[in-house]
Design a protein around this motif. Structure first.
Motif, mmCIF file in Angstrom:
data_model
loop_
_atom_site.group_PDB
_atom_site.id
_atom_site.type_symbol
_atom_site.label_atom_id
_atom_site.label_comp_id
_atom_site.label_asym_id
_atom_site.label_seq_id
_atom_site.Cartn_x
_atom_site.Cartn_y
_atom_site.Cartn_z
ATOM 1 N N ARG A 1 -51.385 -26.919 7.954
ATOM 2 C CA ARG A 1 -50.073 -27.466 7.321
ATOM 3 C C ARG A 1 -49.421 -27.681 8.601
ATOM 4 N N VAL A 2 -48.453 -28.731 8.438
ATOM 5 C CA VAL A 2 -47.393 -28.943 9.305
ATOM 6 C C VAL A 2 -46.261 -28.341 8.613
ATOM 7 N N TYR A 3 -44.965 -27.872 9.501
ATOM 8 C CA TYR A 3 -43.869 -27.271 8.905
ATOM 9 C C TYR A 3 -42.757 -27.767 9.833
ATOM 10 N N LEU A 4 -41.501 -27.930 9.212
ATOM 11 C CA LEU A 4 -40.413 -28.335 10.114
ATOM 12 C C LEU A 4 -40.259 -27.708 11.341
ATOM 13 N N GLU A 5 -40.239 -26.489 11.483
ATOM 14 C CA GLU A 5 -40.191 -25.620 12.600
ATOM 15 C C GLU A 5 -41.063 -25.864 13.720
ATOM 16 N N ASP A 6 -42.286 -26.629 13.558
ATOM 17 C CA ASP A 6 -43.254 -26.979 14.511
ATOM 18 C C ASP A 6 -42.475 -28.038 15.244
ATOM 19 N N TYR A 7 -41.452 -28.628 14.652
ATOM 20 C CA TYR A 7 -41.010 -30.041 15.304
ATOM 21 C C TYR A 7 -39.618 -29.799 15.720
ATOM 22 N N PHE A 8 -38.975 -29.107 15.055
ATOM 23 C CA PHE A 8 -37.430 -28.929 15.161
ATOM 24 C C PHE A 8 -36.783 -27.315 15.381
ATOM 25 N N ASP A 9 -35.749 -27.220 16.094
ATOM 26 C CA ASP A 9 -35.239 -25.722 16.180
ATOM 27 C C ASP A 9 -34.499 -25.345 15.080
ATOM 28 N N SER A 10 -34.156 -24.051 15.097
ATOM 29 C CA SER A 10 -33.211 -23.548 13.856
ATOM 30 C C SER A 10 -32.019 -24.329 13.854
ATOM 31 N N GLU A 11 -31.379 -24.588 15.071
ATOM 32 C CA GLU A 11 -29.794 -24.998 14.849
ATOM 33 C C GLU A 11 -29.971 -26.507 14.265
#
Length: 435
Positions: free
Chosen positions: A328-338
Motif C-alpha cells: 500500500r502507498v501512504y502519504l508519509e512515503d511522499y511527503f514530510d510531517s511538516e
C-alpha cells in the motif's frame, strides 16, 4: 442434445417472464452451448439495425460468454461493442453500462493491443471505452498489465487528447487513483485544470487525492472475476417482476441519520498559556488573547473545533501515523510531517463539507473558521519556505503541496483578510502569493 436445443430455442426471442429453467440448462452445458451463442453474436453483427427487436439470444450470449470465460468469443464481443453508439444501444441497451466491463474481462483472450486500439478510437461509444479501461485496470491489479506500460498508455491518452467526451477523461482520473499511481497526480491535476474531468463523479482534485490513498474494499477491483448469466439478467426491466410488499421509508429516521454527524456542537478547547494563540496571530496565548476581555476572546476563538470534530472532517483524509501494510502507498512515503501538517489545516479550511441544509452554519462563522485555519497554515508555510530556502510557490508546490496548490489557498486567504479589513496581514500574504 435435445434438451439443450429446446432451451436455446426458448431464449431466442423476448419473453415476458425470465426463462430460468432454460438458462440453467444452458449453464449446465457450456461447451455444447458455445456454437449456438457464437452464432447469435455473429447474427447481431451481420444484421445490426435490421435485427428483429425481439431477438434476444445475442444479448444473452454475451452474459453466458462471461460466465463460461469464453475467450473464443472475446473478439466477437469487441466487434459488437465497437458498433456505432445508437446501433449498439438498440442491440444490448443498458448492458453497455451494467455488465459489459465484466463480460469483456471474463472473456479476455490476451489481446491487449486490441483493447488499447479500441479505447484510442473516438468512434467507439464513450461508455464502451470506459468498460475497456476498467478491464485494463483490472488486468493491472491481476499483474497482467505491467505498471509502467499502463502508466505510459494513460499518459498518451491524457496528453495527446485523442479522445472525446468528458466521461473518458474522468474515468482516466479514476483509474489512476484506484491503481494508486501517486506519481501521476500531476496528470490528474492536469485533467481538472483543463476541465476535462467531471467533478460530479469522483469529486474535485482534492477528493481524487483522498482516493489515491484509500483502500476501500468496494473499490479494490474494477471487474468481477466471475459472473452468472441467470443472476445478472433475471432482474432486467424487460421481465415481469413478482409482486412484493411495499416498504415505506422512514423519512424521520433518515433525517435523524443525516443530522447525526453535525448534531453535537463543537466543544471549546482549553488553551495553554504558552500554546499558540487560537486567534491565529502567531503569538503565544499569554501574550495575545488571554488578558483581553472575555467577549472579545470568544469572538476571536469561536472558529475553534474540537479534536473530535477535526477528526470527523478529516475522515476522508489519507491515513497517517498508522501501521503500514505491504503493497500500500501512504502519504508519509511522499511527503514530510511538516507539509502534511500544513496540508491538513488547508484541508480543514477548504474541503467541501456535506452538511444538511437545516444544519447549515452562518457564513460569518464559516469564514472565520477558514481564515483561522488558513492563517495557521500560512504561518507554518512561511517557516518551511525559509527553512528549506524555497523562493517560489511553484517550487513549494512541486515538493510539498498535496491537496491544494499555494495559489489556491493563498488567494482564498487574501479574500478573507480583505473582507475582514485585516490589511497588514493582507499585505504580508500578498507578498508570498506573488512569489
Amino acid at each position: 442434445m435435445k434438451n439443450l436445443q429446446e432451451a436455446i430455442k426458448n431464449i431466442i426471442y423476448r419473453t415476458d417472464k425470465f426463462p430460468a429453467e432454460s438458462f440453467h440448462m444452458v449453464e449446465r452445458h457450456p461447451e455444447e452451448a458455445k456454437p449456438y451463442l457464437h452464432a447469435a453474436i455473429d447474427r447481431a453483427l451481420a444484421d445490426k439495425e435490421e435485427l428483429d427487436p425481439n431477438y434476444m439470444l445475442h444479448l444473452y450470449a454475451l452474459f453466458f460468454a462471461g460466465e463460461f470465460h469464453d475467450q473464443e468469443a472475446f473478439e466477437k464481443i469487441i466487434a459488437l461493442s465497437c458498433l456505432p453508439g445508437d446501433v449498439l444501444d438498440n442491440l444490448i441497451g443498458d448492458t453497455v453500462t451494467e455488465g459489459l466491463n465484466n463480460i469483456l474481462y471474463n472473456t479476455y483472450n490476451g489481446n491487449l493491443e486490441l483493447l488499447k486500439d479500441c479505447v484510442r478510437n473516438p468512434e467507439v461509444d464513450d461508455f464502451v471505452r470506459e468498460a475497456m479501461l476498467d478491464v485494463m485496470g483490472q488486468l493491472y491489479l491481476d499483474g497482467i498489465f505491467e505498471e509502467e506500460e499502463l502508466k505510459a498508455y494513460l499518459r498518451e491518452l491524457i496528453y495527446h487528447k485523442e479522445l472525446i467526451g468528458d466521461q473518458i477523461y474522468t474515468n482516466l482520473a479514476g483509474i489512476i487513483c484506484r491503481c494508486h499511481f501517486v506519481d501521476m497526480l500531476p496528470e490528474v491535476q492536469y485533467l481538472f485544470d483543463e476541465e476535462l474531468a467531471d467533478g460530479f463523479v469522483y469529486g474535485e482534485y482534492d477528493s481524487c487525492v483522498d482516493m489515491m490513498f484509500q483502500y476501500d474494499e468496494l473499490d479494490s477491483t474494477f471487474c468481477r472475476p466471475s459472473m452468472s448469466a441467470s443472476e445478472e439478467l433475471k432482474g432486467y426491466a424487460m421481465f415481469e417482476k413478482e409482486k412484493t410488499e411495499k416498504i415505506v421509508p422512514d423519512f424521520g429516521q433518515m433525517a435523524k441519520n443525516l443530522e447525526q454527524p453535525v448534531i453535537n456542537p463543537a466543544k471549546k478547547l482549553k488553551v495553554g498559556r504558552n500554546a499558540p494563540c487560537p486567534c491565529g496571530s502567531g503569538k503565544k496565548y499569554k501574550f495575545c488573547c488571554m488578558n483581553k476581555e472575555k467577549k472579545d476572546f470568544q469572538k476571536r476563538t469561536q472558529w475553534i473545533e474540537s479534536e473530535e470534530e477535526q477528526k470527523r472532517w478529516l475522515k476522508d483524509y489519507p491515513e497517517t501515523e498508522v501501521e503500514k501494510q505491504e503493497g500500500r502507498v501512504y502519504l508519509e512515503d511522499y511527503f514530510d510531517s511538516e507539509s502534511i501538517a500544513i496540508d491538513k489545516l488547508i484541508y480543514l479550511a477548504l474541503k467541501r463539507r456535506v452538511i444538511p441544509i437545516w444544519q447549515a452554519e452562518e457564513i460569518s462563522r464559516v469564514q472565520a473558521r477558514r481564515k483561522a485555519y488558513l492563517w495557521e497554515a500560512f504561518s507554518k508555510y512561511i517557516k518551511k519556505m525559509k527553512k528549506e530556502g524555497i523562493r517560489t510557490n511553484s517550487e513549494y508546490d512541486k515538493k510539498y503541496s498535496i491537496h491544494y496548490r499555494c495559489s489556491e489557498w493563498l488567494e482564498e486567504l487574501l479574500v478573507l483578510m480583505e473582507g475582514n479589513r485585516e490589511y497588514d496581514r493582507y499585505e504580508e500574504v500578498l507578498k508570498y502569493y506573488k512569489k
